[in-house]
Scaffold this motif. Structure first.
Motif, PDB file in Angstrom:
ATOM      1  N   TYR A 148       3.822   0.386   2.661  1.00  0.00           N
ATOM      2  CA  TYR A 148       3.643  -0.676   3.618  1.00  0.00           C
ATOM      3  C   TYR A 148       3.034  -2.045   3.297  1.00  0.00           C
ATOM      4  O   TYR A 148       2.434  -2.074   2.261  1.00  0.00           O
ATOM      5  CB  TYR A 148       2.619   0.233   4.674  1.00  0.00           C
ATOM      6  CG  TYR A 148       3.011   1.359   5.237  1.00  0.00           C
ATOM      7  CD1 TYR A 148       3.688   1.446   6.117  1.00  0.00           C
ATOM      8  CD2 TYR A 148       2.291   2.587   4.635  1.00  0.00           C
ATOM      9  CE1 TYR A 148       3.946   2.953   6.746  1.00  0.00           C
ATOM     10  CE2 TYR A 148       2.728   3.766   4.853  1.00  0.00           C
ATOM     11  CZ  TYR A 148       3.426   4.061   6.099  1.00  0.00           C
ATOM     12  OH  TYR A 148       3.697   5.278   6.645  1.00  0.00           O
ATOM     13  N   PHE A 167      -4.502   5.943   0.802  1.00  0.00           N
ATOM     14  CA  PHE A 167      -3.622   4.845   0.021  1.00  0.00           C
ATOM     15  C   PHE A 167      -3.970   4.505  -1.124  1.00  0.00           C
ATOM     16  O   PHE A 167      -5.420   4.332  -1.588  1.00  0.00           O
ATOM     17  CB  PHE A 167      -3.709   3.658   1.032  1.00  0.00           C
ATOM     18  CG  PHE A 167      -3.143   3.936   2.581  1.00  0.00           C
ATOM     19  CD1 PHE A 167      -1.767   4.096   2.769  1.00  0.00           C
ATOM     20  CD2 PHE A 167      -4.031   3.758   3.425  1.00  0.00           C
ATOM     21  CE1 PHE A 167      -1.382   4.397   4.071  1.00  0.00           C
ATOM     22  CE2 PHE A 167      -3.579   4.345   4.893  1.00  0.00           C
ATOM     23  CZ  PHE A 167      -2.266   4.573   4.917  1.00  0.00           C
ATOM     24  N   HIS A 215      -7.439  -5.969   9.726  1.00  0.00           N
ATOM     25  CA  HIS A 215      -7.335  -5.520  10.948  1.00  0.00           C
ATOM     26  C   HIS A 215      -7.814  -6.693  11.878  1.00  0.00           C
ATOM     27  O   HIS A 215      -7.151  -6.600  13.152  1.00  0.00           O
ATOM     28  CB  HIS A 215      -8.258  -4.331  11.154  1.00  0.00           C
ATOM     29  CG  HIS A 215      -8.378  -3.890  12.772  1.00  0.00           C
ATOM     30  ND1 HIS A 215      -9.176  -4.285  13.279  1.00  0.00           N
ATOM     31  CD2 HIS A 215      -7.434  -2.863  13.372  1.00  0.00           C
ATOM     32  CE1 HIS A 215      -9.301  -3.630  14.600  1.00  0.00           C
ATOM     33  NE2 HIS A 215      -8.178  -2.784  14.473  1.00  0.00           N
ATOM     34  N   VAL A 222       2.723  -2.722  13.020  1.00  0.00           N
ATOM     35  CA  VAL A 222       1.634  -2.150  12.399  1.00  0.00           C
ATOM     36  C   VAL A 222       1.643  -0.551  12.918  1.00  0.00           C
ATOM     37  O   VAL A 222       1.700  -0.002  14.059  1.00  0.00           O
ATOM     38  CB  VAL A 222       0.217  -2.394  13.072  1.00  0.00           C
ATOM     39  CG1 VAL A 222      -1.225  -1.629  12.716  1.00  0.00           C
ATOM     40  CG2 VAL A 222       0.096  -3.975  12.980  1.00  0.00           C
ATOM     41  N   GLU A 259       1.407   5.523   0.258  1.00  0.00           N
ATOM     42  CA  GLU A 259       0.828   6.721   0.859  1.00  0.00           C
ATOM     43  C   GLU A 259       1.597   7.832   0.255  1.00  0.00           C
ATOM     44  O   GLU A 259       2.635   8.184   0.492  1.00  0.00           O
ATOM     45  CB  GLU A 259       0.916   6.503   2.520  1.00  0.00           C
ATOM     46  CG  GLU A 259       0.296   7.727   3.173  1.00  0.00           C
ATOM     47  CD  GLU A 259       0.751   7.585   4.538  1.00  0.00           C
ATOM     48  OE1 GLU A 259      -0.294   8.128   5.333  1.00  0.00           O
ATOM     49  OE2 GLU A 259       1.676   7.226   4.956  1.00  0.00           O
ATOM     50  N   SER A 284       0.408  -4.965   4.081  1.00  0.00           N
ATOM     51  CA  SER A 284      -0.964  -4.568   4.670  1.00  0.00           C
ATOM     52  C   SER A 284      -1.573  -6.058   4.856  1.00  0.00           C
ATOM     53  O   SER A 284      -1.184  -7.279   4.312  1.00  0.00           O
ATOM     54  CB  SER A 284      -2.008  -4.053   3.432  1.00  0.00           C
ATOM     55  OG  SER A 284      -2.017  -4.964   2.212  1.00  0.00           O
ATOM     56  N   THR A 285      -2.502  -6.314   5.799  1.00  0.00           N
ATOM     57  CA  THR A 285      -3.400  -7.303   5.822  1.00  0.00           C
ATOM     58  C   THR A 285      -5.009  -6.808   6.509  1.00  0.00           C
ATOM     59  O   THR A 285      -4.924  -5.596   6.843  1.00  0.00           O
ATOM     60  CB  THR A 285      -2.592  -8.369   6.960  1.00  0.00           C
ATOM     61  OG1 THR A 285      -3.542  -9.738   6.762  1.00  0.00           O
ATOM     62  CG2 THR A 285      -2.559  -7.946   8.229  1.00  0.00           C
ATOM     63  N   SER A 341      -3.991   1.717  12.118  1.00  0.00           N
ATOM     64  CA  SER A 341      -5.155   0.640  12.280  1.00  0.00           C
ATOM     65  C   SER A 341      -6.432   1.280  11.752  1.00  0.00           C
ATOM     66  O   SER A 341      -6.800   2.191  12.285  1.00  0.00           O
ATOM     67  CB  SER A 341      -5.111   0.537  13.884  1.00  0.00           C
ATOM     68  OG  SER A 341      -6.028  -0.676  14.131  1.00  0.00           O
ATOM     69  N   LEU A 362       0.928  -1.167  -0.096  1.00  0.00           N
ATOM     70  CA  LEU A 362      -0.011  -0.138   0.072  1.00  0.00           C
ATOM     71  C   LEU A 362       0.918   1.222  -0.028  1.00  0.00           C
ATOM     72  O   LEU A 362       1.768   1.245   0.773  1.00  0.00           O
ATOM     73  CB  LEU A 362      -0.801  -0.038   1.330  1.00  0.00           C
ATOM     74  CG  LEU A 362      -2.053  -0.823   1.407  1.00  0.00           C
ATOM     75  CD1 LEU A 362      -2.903  -0.660   2.587  1.00  0.00           C
ATOM     76  CD2 LEU A 362      -2.913  -0.205  -0.016  1.00  0.00           C
ATOM     77  N   GLY A 396      -7.428 -10.444   4.335  1.00  0.00           N
ATOM     78  CA  GLY A 396      -6.272  -9.502   3.916  1.00  0.00           C
ATOM     79  C   GLY A 396      -5.845  -9.803   2.709  1.00  0.00           C
ATOM     80  O   GLY A 396      -5.037  -9.028   2.075  1.00  0.00           O
ATOM     81  N   THR A 408      -1.899  -1.050   8.188  1.00  0.00           N
ATOM     82  CA  THR A 408      -0.361  -0.828   7.202  1.00  0.00           C
ATOM     83  C   THR A 408       0.487  -1.362   8.233  1.00  0.00           C
ATOM     84  O   THR A 408       0.527  -0.864   9.628  1.00  0.00           O
ATOM     85  CB  THR A 408      -0.412   0.545   6.778  1.00  0.00           C
ATOM     86  OG1 THR A 408      -0.410   1.458   7.974  1.00  0.00           O
ATOM     87  CG2 THR A 408      -1.580   0.867   5.926  1.00  0.00           C
ATOM     88  N   VAL A 413      -8.353  -2.872   7.838  1.00  0.00           N
ATOM     89  CA  VAL A 413      -7.068  -2.822   7.278  1.00  0.00           C
ATOM     90  C   VAL A 413      -5.950  -2.464   8.171  1.00  0.00           C
ATOM     91  O   VAL A 413      -6.457  -1.552   8.987  1.00  0.00           O
ATOM     92  CB  VAL A 413      -6.968  -2.249   5.859  1.00  0.00           C
ATOM     93  CG1 VAL A 413      -5.638  -2.068   5.282  1.00  0.00           C
ATOM     94  CG2 VAL A 413      -8.278  -2.596   4.737  1.00  0.00           C
TER      95      VAL A 413
END
Length: 389
Positions: A208, A387, A213, A242, A201, A210-211, A245, A199, A340, A253, A251
């Motif tokens: 980052y 993102f 939350h 992380v 930014e 990602s997966t 959040s 992801l 994720g 990052t 999600v």
């Protein structure tokens, strides 16, 4: 344009856009602009340039955010295509009505989604889920126009779905490779999830991992939690921490803390290179052309399925309704541990086999009568949190 103190300008813009979508020809469009006191400097706001360049009976829509330089994830630009005006009118009206439903206070409202029709039929449907019979749904959408239909499903059993199948998670293969693809497992202190793609930014030029939350035992704030990467040889290493959040989007990052870095690739039946993401109308275009989505999960591997709803709202979990959701496939396309992962489709105009991301996969239905995977769409993540893929 004259100053506006009563909000009428926004209403006039919306009205003009709708008239364009309903098939206003070019001459009538220009006459309307002049009569309404608009300058042609407003062309970019209204999309006039694209409209005048389109064929009669068509309007332009933005379908994707794509890289102009395949090797530069920051070189993102919009892609447009022309679609039938009648189809656009129905789909855009369905989006408006679905938003109206989401903002209403209908007793028993559990969610809804827009299902665009094909380009030939030019229609759209809104599917609505309620926990009780709700005539109020019809009252809320009594402004529906021709081309938008409403389907109401009553859901009475929300008991959890047990996943009894034991599967071996897909793990990273090569500890020597520092670029980690999406579609393999990652581990938190409490569960296994699937690693998403990088992801990006734009504000900080950061990238980052990602997966999902909820892989962090549904804590409200997962910042500071660590994520590990398991390998096929039994080795395990810390992947990162992380940094942000997002419980509603489901999600997180993850900032790398070691030698491994996130990549814009998915490890599936082959390596899929990511070059962008679909917009709301890009997903609608896929539905209109009956194009499926694919995903690679750490537990169920690679599967494909039809899109069942876009711009969806889900009020089935938590105290807040989740908006901008994507529904596709069926229950068998996801298992615990696939959260994720991302859904994707081949780039419709590329000849290099690259793909565009549709959205995250965060849950599957557990109630009778419906069967699909759902999660936040890529466009919603971009609109709400900035993102992009």
């Amino acid at each position: 344009m004259s100053s506006d103190t009563d909000g009428s300008t926004e209403q006039r813009l919306a009205s003009l856009r709708e008239r364009v979508a309903r098939g206003m020809d070019r001459r009538e469009f220009i006459r309307t602009l002049v009569a309404a006191g608009y300058s042609l400097g407003l062309a970019r706001v209204l999309g006039v340039d694209d409209f005048l360049a389109a064929e009669d009976g068509e309007v332009p829509v933005v379908t994707a955010l794509v890289r102009t330089d395949p090797d530069d994830p920051w070189s993102v630009d919009t892609r447009t295509r022309s679609v039938p005006a009648s189809w656009y009118a129905s789909v855009s009206k369905a989006f408006e009505l679905n938003e109206l439903l989401a903002e209403s206070t209908i007793t028993g409202y559990l969610g809804s989604a827009v299902v665009p029709g094909t380009y030939d039929d030019g229609g759209a449907t809104i599917t609505v889920e309620v926990s009780v019979e709700a005539d109020a749904v019809r009252d809320v959408v009594d402004r529906a126009v021709d081309g938008v239909s409403i389907n109401v499903d009553t859901i009475r059993n929300l008991d959890g779905l047990e996943d009894d199948v034991q599967r071996e998670p897909r793990r990273a293969r090569d500890p020597a490779s520092t670029l980690v693809p999406a579609g393999i497992s990652c581990e938190t202190d409490t569960s296994i999830a699937t690693l998403g793609p990088a992801l990006y930014e734009p504000g900080t030029n950061s990238r980052y991992f990602s997966t999902a939350h909820h892989a962090f035992d549904s804590v409200e704030d997962a910042r500071g939690a660590t994520v590990s990467l398991p390998f096929e040889n039994g080795q395990r290493t810390e992947l990162g921490t992380v940094t942000e959040s997002y419980p509603v989007a489901d999600v997180v990052t993850i900032e790398p803390t070691g030698p491994y870095r996130p990549s814009s690739t998915i490890d599936g039946d082959r390596q899929y290179d990511i070059q962008g993401q679909f917009t709301r109308y890009g997903l609608a275009d896929l539905v209109a052309r009956d194009e499926p989505l694919e995903k690679v999960g750490a537990l169920t591997g690679q599967t494909s399925g039809e899109i069942q709803g876009i711009d969806a709202v889900s009020c089935l979990t938590g105290s807040v309704c989740r908006r901008g959701q994507l529904r596709w496939g069926d229950e068998t396309d996801m298992a615990d541990g696939d959260s994720g992962s991302v859904s994707f489709h081949a780039d419709p105009v590329s000849d290099d086999e690259s793909v565009l991301i549709a959205g995250f996969n965060n849950a599957r239905t557990w109630w009778p009568g419906q069967s699909y995977v759902w999660g936040i769409a890529a466009y919603q993540l971009t609109e709400q949190h900035g993102f992009h893929f």
